[in-house]
Design a protein around this motif. Structure first.
Motif, short mmCIF file in Angstrom:
data_model
loop_
_atom_site.label_atom_id
_atom_site.label_comp_id
_atom_site.label_asym_id
_atom_site.label_seq_id
_atom_site.Cartn_x
_atom_site.Cartn_y
_atom_site.Cartn_z
N SER A 58 1.58 6.41 15.99
CA SER A 58 0.24 5.84 15.83
C SER A 58 -0.49 6.47 14.64
N ARG A 59 -0.30 7.77 14.46
CA ARG A 59 -0.92 8.43 13.31
C ARG A 59 -0.25 8.00 12.00
N ALA A 60 1.08 7.92 12.03
CA ALA A 60 1.80 7.52 10.81
C ALA A 60 1.44 6.11 10.38
N GLU A 61 1.21 5.22 11.35
CA GLU A 61 0.82 3.85 11.01
C GLU A 61 -0.56 3.81 10.37
N ARG A 62 -1.50 4.62 10.86
CA ARG A 62 -2.83 4.69 10.24
C ARG A 62 -2.73 5.24 8.82
N ASP A 63 -1.92 6.30 8.64
CA ASP A 63 -1.77 6.88 7.31
C ASP A 63 -1.10 5.91 6.34
N LEU A 64 -0.19 5.09 6.85
CA LEU A 64 0.51 4.14 5.98
C LEU A 64 -0.44 3.09 5.42
N LYS A 65 -1.38 2.63 6.22
CA LYS A 65 -2.35 1.64 5.75
C LYS A 65 -3.19 2.20 4.60
N ALA A 67 -2.13 4.54 2.53
CA ALA A 67 -1.27 4.89 1.40
C ALA A 67 -0.71 3.69 0.66
N ARG A 68 -0.80 2.51 1.24
CA ARG A 68 -0.22 1.32 0.61
C ARG A 68 -0.84 1.00 -0.74
N PRO A 69 -2.15 1.16 -0.96
CA PRO A 69 -2.70 0.89 -2.30
C PRO A 69 -2.07 1.73 -3.40
N TYR A 70 -1.63 2.95 -3.09
CA TYR A 70 -0.97 3.78 -4.10
C TYR A 70 0.31 3.12 -4.58
N GLY A 71 1.12 2.64 -3.64
CA GLY A 71 2.37 2.01 -4.02
C GLY A 71 2.19 0.67 -4.69
N ILE A 72 1.26 -0.14 -4.19
CA ILE A 72 1.04 -1.47 -4.76
C ILE A 72 0.49 -1.36 -6.18
N GLY A 73 -0.45 -0.44 -6.39
CA GLY A 73 -1.03 -0.26 -7.73
C GLY A 73 -0.01 0.21 -8.75
N LYS A 242 5.50 7.79 3.17
CA LYS A 242 4.70 7.29 4.28
C LYS A 242 5.41 6.14 5.00
N GLU A 243 6.00 5.24 4.22
CA GLU A 243 6.77 4.15 4.81
C GLU A 243 7.95 4.70 5.62
#
Length: 297
Positions: A58-65, A67-73, A242-243
């Motif tokens: 549950s914590r990893a899923e919150r952190d992933l949301k 962190a996604r802008p870092y990878g997409i950008g 994170k993924e």
């Protein structure tokens, strides 16, 4: 004389046989009881690990949301500039395997190692591997130990941070291996029960500078490109870690749930076997008592 000796030895042989049967029955019951106790302890451990993994997931899923802008950008820069490796130059590839040090999580780590093994089978002379996590090193070192450039340990015990990703990116750029292109191999989280092994492209500074569409960005010199590539590499590694962490926790939760169910089925079978064996021992002892009483009357 011979008949008297046979008459004396026959009751002794029957008594020895009965004692051996009783001991064999008790040994079997003891063995089953020890195994039953062991499986119950294993079930307690797997249930505890499932609960811990559920909390970490549950914590990893919150952190992933977050962190996604870092990878997409970071990916958009390579997409817009359409960076490609020079086909005329000698290709030097770098593969970054994003795993961890911990196991008991299904095929999370073996999927990454399998994809990298496929790349190395195509060309292992100009391809090097940077292992993030000890599990990928353990799998790849059996056949491709000479292709492992460096290993980053102590990954997976704590949630990954951007500082960890920055240190890994710094080590990648400080190895002295001048790669022209590369890939980050990681597990992309899909849902609680599914993930997919994916790759993200990475390029070196000279390769990026040769891109024809780099002119869409103003005021870009070598120092700016170098600084940005360092930051984008750290961002991509942070995102993939994170993924991978989220995929690992969800897979471990599923694996421990399946292990608990399997242990429950084994407990049911062992309990049934224990009861049947105990009933057989009791029945045999009753038959012996009744037969002895009947012989005396």
């Amino acid at each position: 004389m011979m008949m008297q000796r046979t008459t004396l030895l026959l009751p002794m042989a029957v008594e020895a046989t009965n004692v051996a049967q009783q001991q064999r029955g008790m040994a079997t019951l003891k063995h089953i009881s020890m195994r039953l106790k062991s499986v119950k302890n294993i079930q307690k451990i797997t249930q505890s690990m499932k609960m811990v993994s559920a909390a970490k997931y549950s914590r990893a899923e919150r952190d992933l949301k977050a962190a996604r802008p870092y990878g997409i950008g970071a990916q958009q820069f390579f997409d817009k500039t359409e960076v490609q490796a020079d086909a005329a130059a000698e290709p030097k590839k770098l593969l970054i395997a994003v795993t961890s040090d911990r196991g008991l999580c299904g095929a999370v780590h073996t999927g990454v190692a399998r994809l990298i093994r496929g790349e190395l089978q195509k060309d292992d002379s100009n391809t090097m591997v940077f292992c993030v996590g000890d599990k990928s090193r353990a799998i790849l070192s059996r056949l491709y130990g000479k292709n492992i450039l460096m290993v980053a340990n102590e990954v997976g015990r704590l949630p990954p941070t951007f500082l960890d990703a920055s240190k890994i990116a710094h080590e990648v750029l400080s190895t002295g291996y001048d790669y022209t292109e590369g890939k980050i191999v990681y597990n992309q989280f899909k849902s609680v029960v599914s993930y997919k092994c994916s790759t993200l492209p990475i390029y070196s500074g000279p390769t990026v500078e040769k891109s024809e569409k780099l002119a869409v960005y103003d005021s870009l010199d070598s120092d700016v490109i170098k600084s940005y590539l360092e930051f984008s590499l750290a961002s991509l590694i942070f995102y993939t870690m994170k993924e991978g962490a989220c995929s690992e926790q969800s897979s471990r939760m599923t694996a421990m749930d399946n292990a608990s169910k399997n242990a429950g089925e084994m407990i049911e079978k062992l309990t049934l076997t224990f009861n049947r064996t105990r009933q057989a021992v009791i029945t045999r002892e009753l038959i012996e008592i009744i037969s002895g009483a009947a012989a005396l009357t």
